[in-house]
Write a protein that holds these residues in place. Structure first.
Motif, short mmCIF file in Angstrom:
data_model
loop_
_atom_site.label_atom_id
_atom_site.label_comp_id
_atom_site.label_asym_id
_atom_site.label_seq_id
_atom_site.Cartn_x
_atom_site.Cartn_y
_atom_site.Cartn_z
N TYR A 117 0.88 -1.39 0.00
CA TYR A 117 0.06 -0.02 0.14
C TYR A 117 0.85 1.41 0.01
CZ TYR A 117 -2.91 3.59 2.00
OH TYR A 117 -3.57 4.80 2.22
N GLY A 118 1.77 1.28 1.04
CA GLY A 118 2.74 2.49 0.97
C GLY A 118 3.62 2.50 -0.26
N TYR A 119 4.11 1.60 -0.58
CA TYR A 119 5.30 1.32 -1.60
C TYR A 119 4.57 1.73 -3.04
CZ TYR A 119 8.04 -1.88 1.41
OH TYR A 119 8.81 -2.50 2.53
N LYS A 120 3.41 1.48 -3.06
CA LYS A 120 2.55 1.88 -4.52
C LYS A 120 2.51 3.32 -4.30
CE LYS A 120 0.93 -2.60 -6.21
NZ LYS A 120 -0.08 -3.45 -6.42
N LEU A 121 2.11 3.73 -3.20
CA LEU A 121 1.91 5.31 -3.06
C LEU A 121 3.19 6.02 -3.09
CD1 LEU A 121 -0.98 5.30 -0.29
CD2 LEU A 121 -1.28 6.21 -2.38
N TRP A 122 4.32 5.61 -2.58
CA TRP A 122 5.38 6.10 -3.14
C TRP A 122 5.70 6.43 -4.46
CZ3 TRP A 122 7.51 3.67 2.10
CH2 TRP A 122 7.60 4.66 2.99
N LEU A 123 5.59 5.15 -5.16
CA LEU A 123 5.86 5.25 -6.42
C LEU A 123 5.04 5.90 -7.34
CD1 LEU A 123 6.78 1.19 -7.14
CD2 LEU A 123 8.69 3.26 -7.50
N ALA A 124 3.70 5.98 -6.97
CA ALA A 124 2.78 6.89 -7.96
C ALA A 124 3.13 8.28 -7.81
CB ALA A 124 1.53 6.40 -7.40
N HIS A 125 3.78 8.79 -6.52
CA HIS A 125 4.19 10.23 -6.53
C HIS A 125 5.74 10.32 -6.87
CE1 HIS A 125 0.35 9.85 -4.24
NE2 HIS A 125 0.39 11.44 -4.68
N GLY A 126 6.41 9.39 -7.62
CA GLY A 126 7.61 9.65 -8.24
C GLY A 126 8.65 9.36 -7.20
N VAL A 127 8.53 8.77 -5.89
CA VAL A 127 9.49 8.48 -5.01
C VAL A 127 10.06 7.07 -5.37
CG1 VAL A 127 10.16 7.97 -2.70
CG2 VAL A 127 8.28 9.82 -3.21
N THR A 128 11.40 7.05 -5.83
CA THR A 128 11.98 5.89 -6.20
C THR A 128 12.82 5.25 -5.27
OG1 THR A 128 13.56 7.24 -7.52
CG2 THR A 128 11.81 6.36 -8.76
N SER A 129 13.20 6.19 -4.26
CA SER A 129 14.35 5.67 -2.99
C SER A 129 13.59 6.17 -1.93
CB SER A 129 15.77 6.26 -3.44
OG SER A 129 16.21 5.85 -4.60
N VAL A 130 13.68 5.21 -0.70
CA VAL A 130 13.35 5.54 0.54
C VAL A 130 14.14 4.97 1.54
CG1 VAL A 130 11.26 5.35 2.37
CG2 VAL A 130 10.80 5.32 -0.19
N ARG A 131 14.57 5.71 2.52
CA ARG A 131 15.32 5.44 3.74
C ARG A 131 14.45 5.17 4.70
NH1 ARG A 131 19.69 9.39 6.67
NH2 ARG A 131 17.72 10.79 7.27
N GLY A 132 14.50 3.77 5.33
CA GLY A 132 13.54 3.45 6.27
C GLY A 132 14.23 3.74 7.59
N VAL A 133 13.46 4.36 8.59
CA VAL A 133 14.08 4.52 9.83
C VAL A 133 13.18 4.26 11.17
CG1 VAL A 133 15.79 6.38 9.06
CG2 VAL A 133 13.35 6.96 9.51
#
Length: 518
Positions: A117-133
């Protein structure tokens, strides 16, 4: 309970919804995206290449596999176009490097049990890299397995760079000595984590040892300087000890107090009562020196000299200055899970759901607080400090992807120019992730040889960042007289794989409808 255990318990209860990764649903194998292609061309777009250079176009960007191999002003040679397996016609659109979110979490079973759910929403907004903290909290290792599956592109997800909270995820006992701190850092490195997130829960000696070892191991470090420990380690002290990054506002204002050594807490204050915690924190603005004063400027100089990176996450607290607007955002009805809306609603227990008696006075206090916080961030950036974009989604009415665009808008509100905002979202974030390893980031700019991580959006986001929201932007068409929705990311390319952003949003909308039906 020892002090470190107390602060970690507070973080567990209030700060992150520390759910065991094994309780989350498994991420399904990738069914979305096309490619990578032997040759792919993004044709006719205006390019914002990420370093801060002005837009240029039209250009043809040639991608072979997962790498950019050529950039042609005007158009690629006919023979190159002839051999392309796919040409994306992007006339009238803007192409930028894929966005980097430096502050990500997944949900937990009570909020968003399916990480895609979150991964697709990130990609749908152009986010191709995420640092998880972290992406997941507790003993489960979903952070590492998801990161590996993303690297191999067997799941639909951005690039995932897993950090662990200091002391979390292992069974080696409490971190109660400098030797134990170093042991844990080496353990985290061996497990495959890219860095460490610190709550200031262990005091300066143990924190200093951990930071020193992290530097030796090439691990990045970032801190959330929680209020129960800020009297021991504020932001000024953390950067002296070698902290790479400060996220949120915690620790800054406690470094700038005007008339006392410690914050002045109101009568009846209780950190575990979030209405008290967040209602009071805005009143810190009344206890600090004035922006532009000698002490204020000296503190910013101290930050600059330390080389620290600031990831403010302005958006995650923005509901505090207008909660009614936050709970009625355009995207909630179609793209926010009912379970998330339930979590966001006022609650005595859910983290960030503290609007149980939120008043005009609270909102006015937060608006003043933001003015000081914006000023600090803008001046730090103006003097050469690195600012990156983190969204901290899944709390306080901030839903994945949409929250990221909200952060871009708030950086603009803080005073960064549009090109500076895009730089913060791209190359600055990439550098923050790779610098601790002593490596040049393979993404973050559109250059020959860089990874093919791109975002393509109709229109020009430098004129209007709202074009990046998945719900688009409402505009009058003066030729037809019709009100229309424009914008929204059209394609996100990660590792040369082309994702149809509207289709990803439709997937998310189906998740929302299915949950609502059940």
């Amino acid at each position: 309970m020892k002090f470190a255990e107390l602060v970690l318990a507070a973080a567990a209860m209030l700060g992150a919804g520390l759910a065991n990764a094994q309780s989350m649903q498994p991420v399904p194998d990738r069914a979305e995206g096309e490619g990578p292609y032997p040759t792919l061309i993004v044709s006719g777009a205006t390019m914002i290449e990420g370093s801060g250079a002005p837009p240029m176009g039209p250009v043809d960007i040639v991608i072979e596999g997962n790498r950019i191999t050529a950039i042609h002003g005007g158009g690629a040679p006919a023979e190159t176009r002839a051999k392309a397996a796919r040409i994306i016609h992007a006339k009238g659109m803007t192409v930028m490097p894929g966005f980097v979110d430096t502050h990500g979490h997944n949900g937990d079973p009570s909020k968003a049990a399916q990480p895609s759910y979150g991964y697709k929403l990130w990609l749908a907004h152009g986010v191709t890299s995420v640092r998880g903290v972290s992406f997941y909290f507790g003993p489960g290792q979903g952070d590492l397995s998801d990161a590996q599956r993303s690297r191999s592109n067997t799941i639909t997800a951005p690039r995932l760079f897993p950090y662990s909270v200091f002391g979390d995820k292992w069974d080696g006992g409490a971190i109660d000595s400098e030797a134990k701190a170093r042991e844990w850092v080496r353990w985290a490195k061996a497990r495959g984590f890219w860095g460490i997130k610190f709550f200031n829960s262990h005091g300066a000696d143990i924190l200093g040892a951990a930071l020193d070892e992290a530097d030796k191991q090439g691990l990045g470090t970032v801190s959330h300087l929680a209020q129960p420990g800020v009297q021991r380690v504020n932001a000024a002290k953390a950067v002296e000890l070698g902290m790479d990054g400060i996220t949120h506002f915690y620790g800054h204002f406690e470094s700038l107090l005007d008339e006392s050594a410690l914050p002045r807490y109101p009568k009846g204050y209780n950190y575990f009562d979030e209405q008290s915690r967040f209602g009071w924190v805005a009143r810190l603005a009344d206890q600090v020196v004035e922006p532009g004063s000698e002490q204020w400027n000296a503190y910013i100089d101290h930050l600059i000299e330390s080389g620290v990176t600031l990831s403010p996450t302005f958006n995650i607290y923005s509901a505090s200055r207008d909660v009614m607007a936050a709970k009625n955002r355009d995207w909630h009805a179609r793209y926010t899970l009912p379970s998330l809306m339930d979590f966001y609603a006022p609650s005595a227990t859910n983290h960030g759901s503290y609007y149980k008696d939120w008043s005009t006075e609270d909102e006015v206090a937060w608006r003043k607080f933001y003015r000081y916080w914006f000023d600090l961030t803008k001046e730090f950036h103006r003097r050469g400090g690195r600012v990156t974009v983190g969204s901290d989604p899944g709390y306080i009415y901030q839903t994945w992807g949409f929250a990221y665009v909200g952060e871009l808008e708030m950086l603009r509100e803080a005073g960064l120019e549009p090109l500076e905002v895009i730089r913060a979202a791209t190359v600055s974030g990439a550098q923050e992730i790779y610098d601790p390893r002593g490596e040049t980031a393979p993404m973050g700019t559109i250059e020959v040889g860089k990874l093919a991580d791109l975002v393509i959006v109709p229109g020009n986001p430098l004129d209007n960042l709202k074009l990046l929201y998945g719900t688009g932007h409402t505009r009058l068409n003066y030729e037809t007289g019709e009100i229309e929705q424009v914008g929204g990311v059209r394609w996100t390319i990660k590792d040369g794989i082309v994702y149809d952003a509207p289709a990803l949003l439709e997937d998310v909308a189906r998740m929302v409808e299915e949950q609502r039906a059940n």
